[in-house]
Design a protein around this motif. Structure first.
Motif, short mmCIF file in Angstrom:
data_model
loop_
_atom_site.label_atom_id
_atom_site.label_comp_id
_atom_site.label_asym_id
_atom_site.label_seq_id
_atom_site.Cartn_x
_atom_site.Cartn_y
_atom_site.Cartn_z
N ARG A 89 0.81 -1.21 0.00
CA ARG A 89 0.00 0.00 0.00
C ARG A 89 0.85 1.27 0.00
NH1 ARG A 89 -3.77 -0.62 5.07
NH2 ARG A 89 -2.04 -1.95 5.78
N THR A 90 2.15 1.13 0.30
CA THR A 90 3.00 2.33 0.35
C THR A 90 4.06 2.36 -0.76
OG1 THR A 90 4.57 1.26 1.86
CG2 THR A 90 2.73 2.47 2.86
N SER A 91 3.95 1.45 -1.72
CA SER A 91 4.97 1.40 -2.78
C SER A 91 5.01 2.70 -3.59
CB SER A 91 4.71 0.22 -3.72
OG SER A 91 4.84 -1.00 -3.05
N GLY A 92 3.84 3.16 -4.02
CA GLY A 92 3.76 4.39 -4.80
C GLY A 92 4.66 4.37 -6.03
N ASP A 93 5.22 5.52 -6.35
CA ASP A 93 6.10 5.63 -7.52
C ASP A 93 7.42 4.89 -7.33
OD1 ASP A 93 4.24 7.16 -8.82
OD2 ASP A 93 5.12 9.09 -8.23
N TYR A 94 7.72 4.53 -6.08
CA TYR A 94 8.97 3.80 -5.83
C TYR A 94 8.94 2.40 -6.44
CZ TYR A 94 11.27 7.21 -2.84
OH TYR A 94 11.92 8.32 -2.39
N LEU A 95 7.75 1.90 -6.74
CA LEU A 95 7.67 0.60 -7.43
C LEU A 95 8.34 0.70 -8.80
CD1 LEU A 95 6.59 -2.31 -7.57
CD2 LEU A 95 4.45 -1.38 -8.49
N ASN A 96 8.12 1.83 -9.49
CA ASN A 96 8.76 2.03 -10.80
C ASN A 96 10.27 2.18 -10.65
OD1 ASN A 96 6.31 1.98 -12.22
ND2 ASN A 96 5.96 4.16 -11.85
N LEU A 97 10.71 2.86 -9.60
CA LEU A 97 12.14 3.01 -9.36
C LEU A 97 12.80 1.65 -9.16
CD1 LEU A 97 14.00 5.58 -7.19
CD2 LEU A 97 14.37 3.16 -6.72
N VAL A 98 12.16 0.80 -8.34
CA VAL A 98 12.70 -0.53 -8.06
C VAL A 98 12.69 -1.39 -9.32
CG1 VAL A 98 12.31 -2.66 -6.76
CG2 VAL A 98 12.10 -0.45 -5.61
N ARG A 99 11.60 -1.32 -10.07
CA ARG A 99 11.49 -2.10 -11.30
C ARG A 99 12.57 -1.67 -12.30
NH1 ARG A 99 5.63 -2.42 -13.23
NH2 ARG A 99 5.88 -0.17 -13.17
N ASP A 100 12.79 -0.37 -12.44
CA ASP A 100 13.82 0.13 -13.36
C ASP A 100 15.22 -0.26 -12.88
OD1 ASP A 100 11.86 1.23 -14.90
OD2 ASP A 100 12.13 3.28 -14.17
N LEU A 101 15.41 -0.25 -11.57
CA LEU A 101 16.71 -0.61 -11.00
C LEU A 101 17.10 -2.04 -11.39
CD1 LEU A 101 19.09 0.00 -9.02
CD2 LEU A 101 17.62 -0.89 -7.19
N PHE A 102 16.18 -2.98 -11.17
CA PHE A 102 16.47 -4.38 -11.48
C PHE A 102 16.51 -4.63 -12.99
CE2 PHE A 102 14.67 -5.20 -7.11
CZ PHE A 102 15.88 -5.58 -6.56
N SER A 103 15.62 -3.96 -13.71
CA SER A 103 15.58 -4.14 -15.16
C SER A 103 16.87 -3.66 -15.81
CB SER A 103 14.38 -3.39 -15.75
OG SER A 103 14.38 -3.45 -17.15
N ASN A 104 17.35 -2.48 -15.40
CA ASN A 104 18.58 -1.94 -15.97
C ASN A 104 19.80 -2.76 -15.57
OD1 ASN A 104 18.34 0.77 -17.52
ND2 ASN A 104 16.84 0.94 -15.89
N ALA A 105 19.67 -3.53 -14.48
CA ALA A 105 20.77 -4.40 -14.06
C ALA A 105 20.77 -5.73 -14.81
CB ALA A 105 20.67 -4.65 -12.56
N GLY A 106 19.79 -5.91 -15.71
CA GLY A 106 19.77 -7.10 -16.55
C GLY A 106 18.92 -8.24 -16.04
N LEU A 107 17.99 -7.93 -15.11
CA LEU A 107 17.09 -8.96 -14.59
C LEU A 107 15.73 -8.83 -15.26
CD1 LEU A 107 17.82 -8.97 -10.74
CD2 LEU A 107 18.88 -10.33 -12.55
N SER A 108 14.99 -9.95 -15.30
CA SER A 108 13.63 -9.97 -15.82
C SER A 108 12.67 -9.81 -14.65
CB SER A 108 13.37 -11.29 -16.55
OG SER A 108 12.02 -11.37 -16.98
N VAL A 109 11.88 -8.73 -14.64
CA VAL A 109 11.00 -8.42 -13.52
C VAL A 109 9.63 -9.04 -13.75
CG1 VAL A 109 9.87 -6.58 -12.22
CG2 VAL A 109 12.23 -6.28 -13.04
N VAL A 110 9.16 -9.78 -12.74
CA VAL A 110 7.84 -10.42 -12.77
C VAL A 110 6.99 -9.80 -11.67
CG1 VAL A 110 6.55 -12.58 -12.60
CG2 VAL A 110 8.87 -12.58 -13.56
N MET A 111 5.83 -9.26 -12.03
CA MET A 111 4.97 -8.62 -11.05
C MET A 111 3.90 -9.60 -10.55
SD MET A 111 6.24 -5.58 -10.80
CE MET A 111 4.95 -5.03 -9.67
#
Length: 326
Positions: free
Chosen positions: A204-226
């Motif tokens: 409930r408190t992820s907010g826009d930080y969910l996108n930051l975390v997703r971009d962090l892992f994605s740019n590091a070469g991981l496949s993000v599964v929600m």
């Protein structure tokens, strides 16, 4: 004659090396385009398309399918690795210097400023805090004792089971003013994780930080599964982890009790791959036990596994195995 053919092979090797270098340069350009468009570095559907094409053509030429897969997979991993972008300017503190913490540090060092600390260390300010610790009360106490530093940042846990502490961390994030995203890397202590998957579960408190975390892992070469909830995660992991570990350990016990050498010459090609998986499980029995003990769906899925094994045996005895794979 021999030297002449080897000379031709050497020339072909040079051509292959140059083609791979060209492919990697194209991959770098693709990485730049993906980042400019806000796209994920890892595209599993595209990877599968490339793998299937390679394996099909190489198999038609007489190459073993497993060898063909390993060959193209190595090229894809290299191509993904060079697509990983530069430093994003994000400060990440990983709490826990065990297998999970060290592996996650190697992954995120590609794109972030990473600090690796122990559970009893005092953290400095950071954009992202990652709990790479065991799911115990000590992990919760760390957050409580350091809320002044964590406030305004985003906290992640990397626990394999979510039901135990998801609500606790979510409630703490609401009370103390930080953001919370739950994560689960679906890989262990591997040398250089590229194109591996990581699960993210918003709170409930992820907010826009969910996108930051997703971009962090994605740019590091991981496949993000929600996934939508900790309950969905634990139910799926009961099948993907609990049942899997149970089946592998049962097969290990069966073979060992029969006196079969798991490194001996009698192992079939497919069993060799299974034995590798078994060996990985055996080296992490503490984690396996933790997952079996904490996952709320563990008992019901293990019972389902036993019933399914009985069903398969019955269908096998009746010559109806096609019903298993329909």
């Amino acid at each position: 004659m021999l030297d002449a053919i080897r000379g031709e092979v050497d020339l072909l090797d040079e051509e292959l090396i140059n083609l791979i270098i060209k492919r990697l340069e194209l991959a770098r350009r693709l990485g730049n385009i993906k980042r400019s468009l806000g796209l994920s570095i890892v595209d599993k559907s595209r990877e599968n398309e490339v793998i299937n094409r390679w394996v099909s053509k190489l198999r038609s030429a007489g190459l073993n399918e497993d060898v063909a897969y390993e060959l193209v997979n190595a090229i894809i991993k290299a191509s993904t690795y060079v697509q990983v972008g530069g430093n994003l300017g994000i400060n990440v503190t990983i709490i826990g210097s065990g297998r999970v913490g060290r592996t996650m540090a190697r992954v995120l060092n590609r794109v972030a400023n990473v600090s690796l600390i122990h559970l009893n260390d005092k953290p400095a300010r950071s954009d992202v805090f990652i709990m790479a610790t065991k799911p115990t009360r000590d992990s919760v106490d760390f957050v409580i004792n350091n809320v002044e530093v964590i406030r305004g940042s985003v906290l992640l846990d990397l626990f394999s089971v979510k039901s135990t502490f998801f609500t606790t961390f979510e409630d703490l994030s609401i009370k103390h003013g930080f953001h919370y995203v739950s994560a689960h890397p679906l890989f262990g202590d591997v040398g250089e994780p590229i194109s591996e998957s990581i699960v993210l579960i918003p709170s409930r408190t992820s907010g826009d930080y969910l996108n930051l975390v997703r971009d962090l892992f994605s740019n590091a070469g991981l496949s993000v599964v929600m996934l939508k909830s900790p309950e969905e995660h634990d139910r799926l992991m009961a099948y993907l982890q609990v049942a899997h570990h149970t089946a592998l350990l049962a097969l290990y016990a069966l073979l060992r009790n029969a006196g079969i050498d798991l490194r001996g010459p009698l192992l079939t090609h497919s069993l060799k791959y299974t034995v590798r998986a078994i060996e990985r499980v055996i080296t992490q029995l503490d984690v396996v036990y933790e997952i079996q003990r904490l996952n709320p769906y563990s008992s019901s899925v293990k019972e389902e596994l036993i019933n399914t094994l009985r069903l398969v045996i019955d269908l096998m005895s009746e010559g109806r195995l096609d019903e298993v794979v329909r």
